[in-house]
Design an enzyme around this catalytic site. Structure first.
Site, PDB file in Angstrom:
ATOM      1  N   TRP A 123       0.960  -1.249   0.077  1.00 53.40           N
ATOM      2  CA  TRP A 123      -0.176   0.000  -0.004  1.00 53.40           C
ATOM      3  C   TRP A 123       0.788   1.345  -0.092  1.00 53.40           C
ATOM      4  O   TRP A 123       1.946   1.262   0.945  1.00 53.40           O
ATOM      5  CB  TRP A 123      -1.056   0.058   1.210  1.00 53.40           C
ATOM      6  CG  TRP A 123      -1.975   1.207   1.383  1.00 53.40           C
ATOM      7  CD1 TRP A 123      -2.557   1.687   0.296  1.00 53.40           C
ATOM      8  CD2 TRP A 123      -2.216   1.812   2.591  1.00 53.40           C
ATOM      9  NE1 TRP A 123      -3.301   2.566   0.794  1.00 53.40           N
ATOM     10  CE2 TRP A 123      -2.936   2.817   2.138  1.00 53.40           C
ATOM     11  CE3 TRP A 123      -1.543   1.893   4.033  1.00 53.40           C
ATOM     12  CZ2 TRP A 123      -3.620   3.635   3.460  1.00 53.40           C
ATOM     13  CZ3 TRP A 123      -2.287   2.708   4.617  1.00 53.40           C
ATOM     14  CH2 TRP A 123      -2.882   3.646   4.405  1.00 53.40           C
ATOM     15  N   ASP A 204      -1.009  -5.318   9.641  1.00 56.38           N
ATOM     16  CA  ASP A 204      -2.131  -4.461   9.143  1.00 56.38           C
ATOM     17  C   ASP A 204      -3.037  -5.125   8.638  1.00 56.38           C
ATOM     18  O   ASP A 204      -3.223  -5.875   7.713  1.00 56.38           O
ATOM     19  CB  ASP A 204      -1.359  -3.660   7.810  1.00 56.38           C
ATOM     20  CG  ASP A 204      -2.261  -2.547   7.292  1.00 56.38           C
ATOM     21  OD1 ASP A 204      -3.616  -2.335   7.940  1.00 56.38           O
ATOM     22  OD2 ASP A 204      -1.903  -1.785   6.437  1.00 56.38           O
ATOM     23  N   LYS A 240     -13.452  -0.494   5.923  1.00 52.98           N
ATOM     24  CA  LYS A 240     -13.926  -1.326   4.834  1.00 52.98           C
ATOM     25  C   LYS A 240     -14.935  -2.316   5.438  1.00 52.98           C
ATOM     26  O   LYS A 240     -16.026  -2.562   4.889  1.00 52.98           O
ATOM     27  CB  LYS A 240     -12.976  -2.023   4.017  1.00 52.98           C
ATOM     28  CG  LYS A 240     -11.534  -1.741   4.093  1.00 52.98           C
ATOM     29  CD  LYS A 240     -11.488  -0.502   2.982  1.00 52.98           C
ATOM     30  CE  LYS A 240     -10.165   0.335   3.302  1.00 52.98           C
ATOM     31  NZ  LYS A 240      -9.544   0.821   2.187  1.00 52.98           N
TER      32      LYS A 240
HETATM   33  N1  KET Z   1      -3.759  -0.589   5.070  1.00 48.41           N
HETATM   34  C1  KET Z   1      -3.928  -0.711   3.814  1.00 48.41           C
HETATM   35  C2  KET Z   1      -3.323  -2.271   3.245  1.00 48.41           C
HETATM   36  C3  KET Z   1      -4.876  -0.213   3.221  1.00 48.41           C
HETATM   37  O1  KET Z   1      -5.374  -0.541   1.856  1.00 48.41           O
HETATM   38  C4  KET Z   1      -5.796   1.065   3.730  1.00 48.41           C
HETATM   39  C5  KET Z   1      -6.617   1.829   2.744  1.00 48.41           C
HETATM   40  C6  KET Z   1      -5.376   1.141   4.978  1.00 48.41           C
HETATM   41  C7  KET Z   1      -4.463   0.409   5.627  1.00 48.41           C
HETATM   42  C8  KET Z   1      -5.820   2.484   5.665  1.00 48.41           C
HETATM   43  O2  KET Z   1      -7.332   2.832   5.457  1.00 48.41           O
HETATM   44  P1  KET Z   1      -7.817   3.370   6.719  1.00 48.41           P
HETATM   45  O3  KET Z   1      -8.788   4.175   5.932  1.00 48.41           O
HETATM   46  O4  KET Z   1      -6.945   4.488   7.385  1.00 48.41           O
HETATM   47  O5  KET Z   1      -8.505   2.818   7.912  1.00 48.41           O
HETATM   48  N2  KET Z   1      -6.692   1.762   1.514  1.00 48.41           N
HETATM   49  C9  KET Z   1      -7.497   2.358   0.597  1.00 48.41           C
HETATM   50  C10 KET Z   1      -7.697   3.792   0.823  1.00 48.41           C
HETATM   51  C11 KET Z   1      -6.473   4.669   0.987  1.00 48.41           C
HETATM   52  O6  KET Z   1      -5.376   4.558   0.111  1.00 48.41           O
HETATM   53  O7  KET Z   1      -6.806   5.704   1.563  1.00 48.41           O
HETATM   54  C12 KET Z   1      -6.721   2.134  -0.786  1.00 48.41           C
HETATM   55  O8  KET Z   1      -5.701   1.475  -0.760  1.00 48.41           O
HETATM   56  O9  KET Z   1      -7.596   2.625  -1.818  1.00 48.41           O
END
Ligand code: KET
Length: 394
Positions: A123, A204, A240
């Site tokens: 990511w 994660d 999610k």
């Molecule tokens: N870890 C991974 C692997 C991840 O894909 C995300 C979000 C997060 C943590 C953090 O998400 P949060 O909203 O802080 O709980 N991924 C998607 C959103 C983004 O990039 O902000 C994405 O990959 O599209």
């Protein structure tokens, strides 16, 4: 309108085309292409609104106690010995990102080895979060473009060559962006190698329940590490799996070897959090706690979660079938083999640029598409664009 935080969404919003399609951001959409608020979340919110005894006072620095307890149970399992022995400290943080940030800042201050190994690729936010927190970031091999699967040998070699004590970032399930996860047997080998070298696992967990449709199955990797009695960290996000993206609700857990260490870790976590944002927001955590503690609401959540996971799996099948039907050159079986929200298509930057320019399809430049942004109606458009890209662009 919600302000876009992800660059692909910014470009998408500017495009006036009626056929434009945003497959960039990892946010679930319904078959109608709309954001989804889970019914169970609406019910929980209604209960909270109706409860006149609720106030808007500050939460403690580490957040809502009940939420923290329930979050630890969700990821480690209700009967986890680590929880029963009070060896786990859990703090409410600002979703997955905030949990990773607090955890890495804590490690940068207090842990003896300040290098973190992250998978290649990973990511896009990981390297930034960890280096800003003060860790030095190195990579380990993860994805093999030739097989479009796991580079297991490369992974074992790189972790085997890491200095003992180093931190290793592991995606708990549904690896982003590749959709490729180790099998349980492979996880077990990773665990043995990491424990034999004293490497510290930092999980994660942003997609628990989203990958397989089962919360327990998606927590298996984390649980085999915790079951051996060793230390680990886990960052959880409810963005999610409960669709609480903008509520910014998540948790950081640190599993320690003794209850005494866990309580000292908690004191240090407070010292990280207090000058960063004082204390976390109350609403999202209250929704999660309301759902997790009530058997009916919890069951309803698991049904809705499984429906989201199933729709994504169904989109994988439909896209695969559409490419087969067109006779698009290449092996596309990875579309149905990969796990979670994303397909790592294997399309290159030029293909992606072509598809955006000619077909108004937006995705990250590494060729990752969010299956959750697709619907039966838009699959033909995407399949046509992929076909044109691989047959027309070098
Ligand atoms: N870890 C991974 C692997 C991840 O894909 C995300 C979000 C997060 C943590 C953090 O998400 P949060 O909203 O802080 O709980 N991924 C998607 C959103 C983004 O990039 O902000 C994405 O990959 O599209």
């Amino acid at each position: 309108m919600i302000a876009p935080t992800v660059p692909v969404t910014v470009a998408y919003n500017k495009d006036p085309s009626p056929i434009k399609l945003n497959l960039g951001v990892g946010a679930y959409r319904t078959e109608e292409g709309k954001p989804l608020v889970l019914n169970v979340v609406r019910r929980a919110e209604q209960m909270l609104v109706n409860d006149q005894s609720r106030v808007k006072e500050y939460l403690p620095i580490i957040g809502l106690a009940e939420f923290n307890k329930l979050s630890a149970k969700l990821i480690f399992g209700a009967d986890s010995p680590a929880i029963q022995e009070n060896r786990v400290t859990t703090v409410q943080c600002l979703s997955g990102t905030g949990s990773l940030r607090v955890g890495s800042e804590f490690l940068a201050r207090h842990y003896h080895e300040r290098t973190i190994y992250i998978p290649l690729p990973t990511w896009g936010n990981h390297p930034k979060i960890f280096s800003i927190a003060g860790l030095s970031v190195k990579t380990y091999r993860y994805y093999d473009p030739a097989s479009r699967g796991l580079d297991f040998r490369g992974l074992l070699e790189d972790l085997g060559a890491a200095p003992s004590g180093a931190i290793v970032l592991l995606h708990a399930c549904a690896h982003n962006p590749t959709g490729v996860d180790p099998t349980l047997e492979q996880w077990e080998q990773i665990r043995q190698l990491m424990r034999s070298k004293g490497l510290l696992p930092f999980f994660d967990s942003a997609y628990q329940g989203f990958a397989s449709g089962s919360l327990d199955v998606d927590a298996q990797a984390v649980r085999i590490f915790v079951a051996d009695g060793g230390e680990c960290l886990a960052a959880q996000s409810y963005a999610k799996n409960m669709g609480l993206y903008g509520e910014r609700v998540g948790a950081l857990s640190v599993v320690c070897k003794t209850a005494d260490v866990a309580s000292r870790v908690e004191s240090q976590l407070k010292l990280v959090i207090r000058p960063m944002y004082s204390n976390p927001p109350i609403h999202g955590a209250s929704i999660v706690a309301t759902i997790l503690k009530d058997r009916d609401l919890y069951n309803e959540w698991t049904v809705e979660l499984k429906a989201m996971a199933d729709r994504i799996k169904n989109m994988r099948q439909q896209l695969f079938d559409a490419l087969q039907a067109r006779g698009t050159p290449g092996d596309w079986s990875h579309i149905i083999k990969q796990i979670g929200m994303f397909t790592f298509t294997g399309l290159n930057t030029e293909h992606v640029a072509f598809m955006t320019k000619e077909y108004h399809i937006y995705m990250t430049s590494d060729g990752r598409i969010s299956m959750a942004g697709l619907s039966s109606q838009t699959v033909p458009h995407l399949a046509g664009a992929i076909h044109a890209a691989v047959t027309g662009v070098a």
